[in-house]
Design a protein around this motif. Structure first.
Motif, PDB file in Angstrom:
ATOM      1  N   LYS A   1       0.839  -1.201   0.000  1.00 13.88           N
ATOM      2  CA  LYS A   1       0.000   0.000   0.000  1.00 13.88           C
ATOM      3  C   LYS A   1       0.874   1.252   0.000  1.00 13.88           C
ATOM      4  O   LYS A   1       0.648   2.178  -0.783  1.00 13.88           O
TER       5      LYS A   1
ATOM      6  N   LEU B   1       0.926   4.221  -2.752  1.00 12.18           N
ATOM      7  CA  LEU B   1       0.555   5.558  -2.307  1.00 12.18           C
ATOM      8  C   LEU B   1       1.710   6.543  -2.414  1.00 12.18           C
ATOM      9  O   LEU B   1       1.491   7.749  -2.521  1.00 12.18           O
TER      10      LEU B   1
ATOM     11  N   VAL C   1      -6.291   2.469  -1.031  1.00 11.27           N
ATOM     12  CA  VAL C   1      -6.673   3.754  -0.425  1.00 11.27           C
ATOM     13  C   VAL C   1      -7.578   3.597   0.789  1.00 11.27           C
ATOM     14  O   VAL C   1      -8.148   4.582   1.261  1.00 11.27           O
TER      15      VAL C   1
END
Length: 172
Positions: free
Chosen positions: A75, A79, A124
């Motif tokens: 993640k 990101l 997200v």
């Protein structure tokens, strides 16, 4: 006259093209990389633009993670690209749905689309209000095609929404 000629010729200069080299500092911690990853040059060292490269990575990873299974470091990696992640994700979704609908079937393309939506939510943390193309969520929640014909209508909607949102076919 020689002085005048010398003065005018000395004012003429040829500008050298600027070239910048962008490197990634491997000695710094991840937070420094996170802050600067989206500032990297758009074209990577192998000549592939960042969106194509990142879109290819997303395309590969989409089917690897179920809800709740994506490791935090994955993640964080995605990101760290900031808004480039959203653009690459949309481009990858569009490319795969478009290609799957032509290569396999519309039902397979729809399944691939749902995998992209789950992947985005996983990265997200289910914050679809920030999605690049919120209308894709409307399609995701509104449709549950049972036949190839129904899936064709759904896939056509997804492709149209992606195109209107600025998606581009990627080659990876």
């Amino acid at each position: 006259m020689d002085d005048a000629f010398a003065d005018s010729s000395s004012n003429v200069s040829v500008a050298e093209p600027e070239s910048k080299t962008y490197t990634e500092d491997t000695d710094s911690d991840n937070s420094a990389q996170t802050a600067t990853r989206s500032d990297r040059k758009v074209v990577s060292t192998n000549g592939m633009d960042t969106y194509s490269e990142l879109s290819g990575e997303i395309s590969v990873d989409v089917s690897h993670y179920e809800i709740g299974e994506m490791p935090e470091n994955v993640k964080e990696y995605y990101l760290s690209y900031g808004s480039d992640f959203d653009t690459a994700w949309l481009n990858a979704l569009y490319t795969d749905v478009y290609e799957y609908s032509g290569k396999y079937s519309n039902q397979v393309a729809w399944e691939r689309f749902t995998e992209y939506m789950v992947f985005y939510d996983e990265v997200v943390d289910y914050n679809n209000e920030l999605a690049l193309a919120p209308a894709l969520y409307d399609a995701y929640y509104a449709y549950d095609p049972a036949t190839e014909e129904e899936a064709a209508l759904c896939v056509d909607d997804v492709i149209q929404i992606a195109e209107e949102s600025g998606a581009e076919i990627q080659i990876w």
